[in-house]
Motif scaffolding. Sequence first.
Motif, mmCIF file in Angstrom:
data_model
loop_
_atom_site.group_PDB
_atom_site.id
_atom_site.type_symbol
_atom_site.label_atom_id
_atom_site.label_comp_id
_atom_site.label_asym_id
_atom_site.label_seq_id
_atom_site.Cartn_x
_atom_site.Cartn_y
_atom_site.Cartn_z
ATOM 1 N N GLY A 181 0.689 -1.179 -0.019
ATOM 2 C CA GLY A 181 -0.076 0.089 0.114
ATOM 3 C C GLY A 181 0.913 1.215 0.029
ATOM 4 O O GLY A 181 0.540 2.203 -0.629
ATOM 5 N N LEU A 182 1.994 1.361 0.686
ATOM 6 C CA LEU A 182 2.982 2.149 0.738
ATOM 7 C C LEU A 182 3.617 2.862 -0.620
ATOM 8 O O LEU A 182 3.561 3.763 -1.125
ATOM 9 C CB LEU A 182 3.992 1.963 2.021
ATOM 10 N N VAL A 183 3.674 1.564 -1.314
ATOM 11 C CA VAL A 183 4.198 1.834 -2.639
ATOM 12 C C VAL A 183 3.248 2.404 -3.691
ATOM 13 O O VAL A 183 3.399 3.435 -4.518
ATOM 14 C CB VAL A 183 4.593 0.545 -3.367
ATOM 15 N N LEU A 184 2.032 2.109 -3.386
ATOM 16 C CA LEU A 184 0.806 2.601 -4.212
ATOM 17 C C LEU A 184 0.577 4.054 -3.727
ATOM 18 O O LEU A 184 0.708 4.797 -4.744
ATOM 19 C CB LEU A 184 -0.299 1.866 -3.902
ATOM 20 N N PHE A 185 1.028 4.524 -2.639
ATOM 21 C CA PHE A 185 0.865 5.876 -1.872
ATOM 22 C C PHE A 185 1.736 6.440 -2.574
ATOM 23 O O PHE A 185 1.344 7.692 -3.185
ATOM 24 C CB PHE A 185 1.114 5.765 -0.590
ATOM 25 N N VAL A 186 2.966 6.255 -2.673
ATOM 26 C CA VAL A 186 4.196 6.914 -3.304
ATOM 27 C C VAL A 186 3.784 7.117 -4.847
ATOM 28 O O VAL A 186 4.042 8.032 -5.487
ATOM 29 C CB VAL A 186 5.530 6.131 -3.193
ATOM 30 N N LEU A 187 3.505 5.976 -5.487
ATOM 31 C CA LEU A 187 3.172 6.073 -6.829
ATOM 32 C C LEU A 187 2.166 7.062 -7.114
ATOM 33 O O LEU A 187 2.277 8.001 -8.137
ATOM 34 C CB LEU A 187 2.796 4.768 -7.336
ATOM 35 N N THR A 188 0.957 7.193 -6.324
ATOM 36 C CA THR A 188 0.037 8.162 -6.835
ATOM 37 C C THR A 188 0.506 9.513 -6.672
ATOM 38 O O THR A 188 0.052 10.341 -7.146
ATOM 39 C CB THR A 188 -1.046 7.683 -5.839
ATOM 40 N N PHE A 189 1.437 9.469 -5.303
ATOM 41 C CA PHE A 189 1.882 10.890 -5.083
ATOM 42 C C PHE A 189 2.786 11.415 -6.298
ATOM 43 O O PHE A 189 2.718 12.725 -6.549
ATOM 44 C CB PHE A 189 2.878 10.831 -3.679
ATOM 45 N N VAL A 190 3.634 10.540 -6.654
ATOM 46 C CA VAL A 190 4.585 10.934 -7.808
ATOM 47 C C VAL A 190 3.721 11.149 -8.928
ATOM 48 O O VAL A 190 4.123 12.402 -9.746
ATOM 49 C CB VAL A 190 5.446 9.767 -8.233
ATOM 50 N N VAL A 191 2.567 10.470 -9.371
ATOM 51 C CA VAL A 191 1.765 10.972 -10.526
ATOM 52 C C VAL A 191 1.163 12.448 -10.285
ATOM 53 O O VAL A 191 1.084 13.303 -11.364
ATOM 54 C CB VAL A 191 0.725 9.974 -10.719
ATOM 55 N N ASN A 192 0.763 12.643 -9.205
ATOM 56 C CA ASN A 192 0.063 13.820 -8.781
ATOM 57 C C ASN A 192 1.099 15.189 -8.934
ATOM 58 O O ASN A 192 0.803 16.213 -9.442
ATOM 59 C CB ASN A 192 -0.620 13.940 -7.570
ATOM 60 N N ALA A 193 2.211 14.673 -8.389
ATOM 61 C CA ALA A 193 3.421 15.771 -8.453
ATOM 62 C C ALA A 193 3.716 16.052 -9.835
ATOM 63 O O ALA A 193 3.825 17.238 -10.522
ATOM 64 C CB ALA A 193 4.642 15.285 -7.706
ATOM 65 N N LEU A 194 3.691 15.106 -10.609
ATOM 66 C CA LEU A 194 3.872 15.259 -12.024
ATOM 67 C C LEU A 194 2.940 16.039 -12.646
ATOM 68 O O LEU A 194 3.292 17.027 -13.785
ATOM 69 C CB LEU A 194 4.064 13.748 -12.802
ATOM 70 N N ALA A 195 1.800 15.794 -12.366
ATOM 71 C CA ALA A 195 0.475 16.398 -13.141
ATOM 72 C C ALA A 195 0.662 18.032 -12.763
ATOM 73 O O ALA A 195 0.608 18.917 -13.538
ATOM 74 C CB ALA A 195 -0.936 15.973 -12.550
ATOM 75 N N ARG A 196 1.099 18.203 -11.668
ATOM 76 C CA ARG A 196 1.263 19.686 -11.006
ATOM 77 C C ARG A 196 2.310 20.327 -11.830
ATOM 78 O O ARG A 196 2.217 21.609 -12.173
ATOM 79 C CB ARG A 196 1.642 19.643 -9.525
ATOM 80 N N TRP A 197 3.369 19.544 -11.793
ATOM 81 C CA TRP A 197 4.560 20.231 -12.543
ATOM 82 C C TRP A 197 4.087 20.582 -13.992
ATOM 83 O O TRP A 197 4.473 21.620 -14.563
ATOM 84 C CB TRP A 197 5.789 19.234 -12.742
ATOM 85 N N ILE A 198 3.481 19.570 -14.636
ATOM 86 C CA ILE A 198 3.202 19.914 -16.205
ATOM 87 C C ILE A 198 2.179 21.117 -16.206
ATOM 88 O O ILE A 198 2.231 21.990 -17.017
ATOM 89 C CB ILE A 198 2.399 18.714 -16.561
ATOM 90 N N THR A 199 1.381 21.142 -15.213
ATOM 91 C CA THR A 199 0.318 22.383 -15.457
ATOM 92 C C THR A 199 1.073 23.425 -14.950
ATOM 93 O O THR A 199 0.582 24.503 -15.836
ATOM 94 C CB THR A 199 -0.871 21.994 -14.053
ATOM 95 N N THR A 200 1.754 23.550 -14.196
ATOM 96 C CA THR A 200 2.308 24.940 -13.985
ATOM 97 C C THR A 200 3.496 25.402 -14.985
ATOM 98 O O THR A 200 3.395 26.542 -15.580
ATOM 99 C CB THR A 200 3.130 24.890 -12.725
ATOM 100 N N SER A 201 4.430 24.384 -15.386
ATOM 101 C CA SER A 201 5.165 24.610 -16.544
ATOM 102 C C SER A 201 4.608 24.987 -17.743
ATOM 103 O O SER A 201 5.139 25.957 -18.555
ATOM 104 C CB SER A 201 6.316 23.433 -16.550
ATOM 105 N N ARG A 202 3.422 24.341 -18.175
ATOM 106 C CA ARG A 202 2.821 24.705 -19.307
ATOM 107 C C ARG A 202 2.131 26.039 -19.238
ATOM 108 O O ARG A 202 2.271 27.002 -20.208
ATOM 109 C CB ARG A 202 1.912 23.485 -19.752
ATOM 110 N N THR A 203 1.319 26.380 -18.228
ATOM 111 C CA THR A 203 0.669 27.705 -18.194
ATOM 112 C C THR A 203 1.777 28.717 -18.156
ATOM 113 O O THR A 203 1.433 29.920 -18.407
ATOM 114 C CB THR A 203 -0.269 27.785 -17.116
ATOM 115 N N GLY A 204 2.947 28.344 -17.468
ATOM 116 C CA GLY A 204 3.866 29.394 -17.493
ATOM 117 C C GLY A 204 4.410 29.857 -18.665
ATOM 118 O O GLY A 204 4.952 31.174 -18.702
ATOM 119 N N LYS A 205 4.308 29.285 -19.770
ATOM 120 C CA LYS A 205 5.126 29.568 -21.160
ATOM 121 C C LYS A 205 4.097 30.891 -21.551
ATOM 122 O O LYS A 205 3.076 30.741 -21.672
ATOM 123 C CB LYS A 205 4.955 28.449 -22.076
#
Lengths: 301, 371
Positions: free
Chosen positions: A277-301
Amino acid sequence: MFRGLALGSGGFVVALIAAIGIFLLLQALPSLQANQVSFLTSGEWTTGDPNDMRFGILYLLWVTVATAAFALVLAMPVALGIALFLTQYAPRALARVFAYIIDLLAAVPSIIFGLWGLQVLGPALVPTAEWLNTNLGWFPLFSDGNVSIRGGGTIFTAGIVLAVMILPIITAITREIFERTPKDQIEGALALGATRWEVIRTTVLPFGRAGYVSGSMLGLGRALGETVALYLILSGASGRAPELSLFDGDATIASKIANDAAEFNNEISAGAYIAAGLVLFVLTFVVNALARWITTSRTGK
Amino acid sequence: MKTKRHLTALGLAAASALLLSACGTDDNSASRGDDAQGGNGGTSGECAGQENIQAEGASSQANAMDEFSVVYQEECAGFSIDYNPTGSGAGIKQFNAGQVDFAGSDSPLKDEEITAATDRCEGAVPLHLPMVFGPVAIAYNLPGVDDLVLDGETIAQIFNGTITSWNDDAIAALNEGVDLPDQEILPIFRSDESGTTENFQQYLEAAAGDAWTSGGGKSFTGGVGDGRAKSDGVASGVASTEGSVTYVEVSFAHSNDLSIAQIDNGSGAVELNDESTGAAITNASLAGDGADMVIDLDSVYGTQAEGAYPLVMATYQIVCSEYPESETAEAVKSFLRVAATTGQENLSTLGYVPLPDEFQEQLLDSVETIS
């Protein structure tokens, strides 16, 4: 005062997430120490005997990621198409009814999707799956997996069901964003003589891309954590290693936990599942972080 | 009605206290039985002890316990039992902690569990009373083949991948005159840990000899086939996939309209029915001593008795041979009496085997020793 409230609830959420992480880690630690094989590089899973714990996340991780990724690949283009149709092409009244129907999909309980996948879609997909396997078997994803294709309990079936489940989430968010495309931009493009498709390409898509991506990531998060539907659909593989094919089976992290939850007889055995479950937790966290990063970097352009 | 009984109980308790006899329970229950028993007759006439029993344990006998509970309330108005089907392990834990009055378990207690149970019973040993028997069917989906005979060895070879086709010579040899299709066999197993898998693999170890070498346990070890969750999952999996075969409690095979293979235990093919499973139970030898009735499963699974269907799971009620509270002992006795007699009447419709006569008598004798 409002600042305090906002700060408080923000802090509370962060503390809650941290607490969940720490709780999982503490519960998993004794089992990880008792583990006889490497947790990260093994795929074995025998947790019945506390004195001989052998569990590794590898196979579960593959099925989890493969089902979710396959679902995303199927759902993303469809969701984009639906969102564009609803916001740019369909008449207002029709769009409203359509949007309502799509949203309704999100309200269907996942066990219903699971039963549908198990009893209706799974058997119905068998001829297609067999055709893909015989004719395109040279392509690794369509080669023989570790469970039978005619049983229907493969990543192939599961991914399609998951795609239907995450479709409404991606569609809803993408539609919202596309609707917010500034009117003057659209009108400007039209004034320059652009066709409808050119309007979409030059204004709607660039404006909505970040929202579309983050909506997809939200869908991916849902797909990664989906439990009951996959628990019903996926066939167990009795410990056989996956062949890295879409016709593999066995279980995702979440469905494995659901499958065995009834037999948690001691804390050491249960800890193995908590570690997963911990692995899943980390995985989901990474996915969400990735999404956040994409959102901010794209809108920043 | 309820208050009246309550008063009677109070009076009786006072009376027995006056007599200063903890062993005077026989008189006690007899007089109690007279006023509690309407006219329902039966051999299970006596209702006594505390009004409510708590029990917990194996989910395999949940449906049987529901039936027993209904019959118990009919036979003994005002008395009731709550059975919580949380699994054998949890039931034993609760019993040993003194939280419930008896436990249901798919397997006999291990040594350390016996020690804990003896503490819980304040020095008295726990008894195993095998009261619910459920046959496991070898269910298959093979259109055109209604009668199929398998033996321990071929079943083992199917479930470990040695036999992969339905027209394999080993199967054909057992089914002369049957037109077996040239179709790949898909074994379907339980992907969750389960007592059914444990019993099935124990059967293979006893009956298949060298053909089954991958061992036992609650997880399937055969290494081939597709796994499905729960009994319902494997049964519906077989129903929807041609050429598949599974092991499942007989009620699920019936509810999914699956064909059930006959098993040849060495003295001819045997169909799964009440008589054939009853014959296997009657022929079982007991490993426990006296009132303790631990069944030697190898004697059931390896049986070569004529007309005996070997693949039967036993569920035990784990009780104290002597309860710290005589009220509890009386109630447990009344319940078990009802369960072993009138309670058995409808069991076969629920997918269990009614106790064969001889075995029933022996079991009732054991129940009577509880105090």
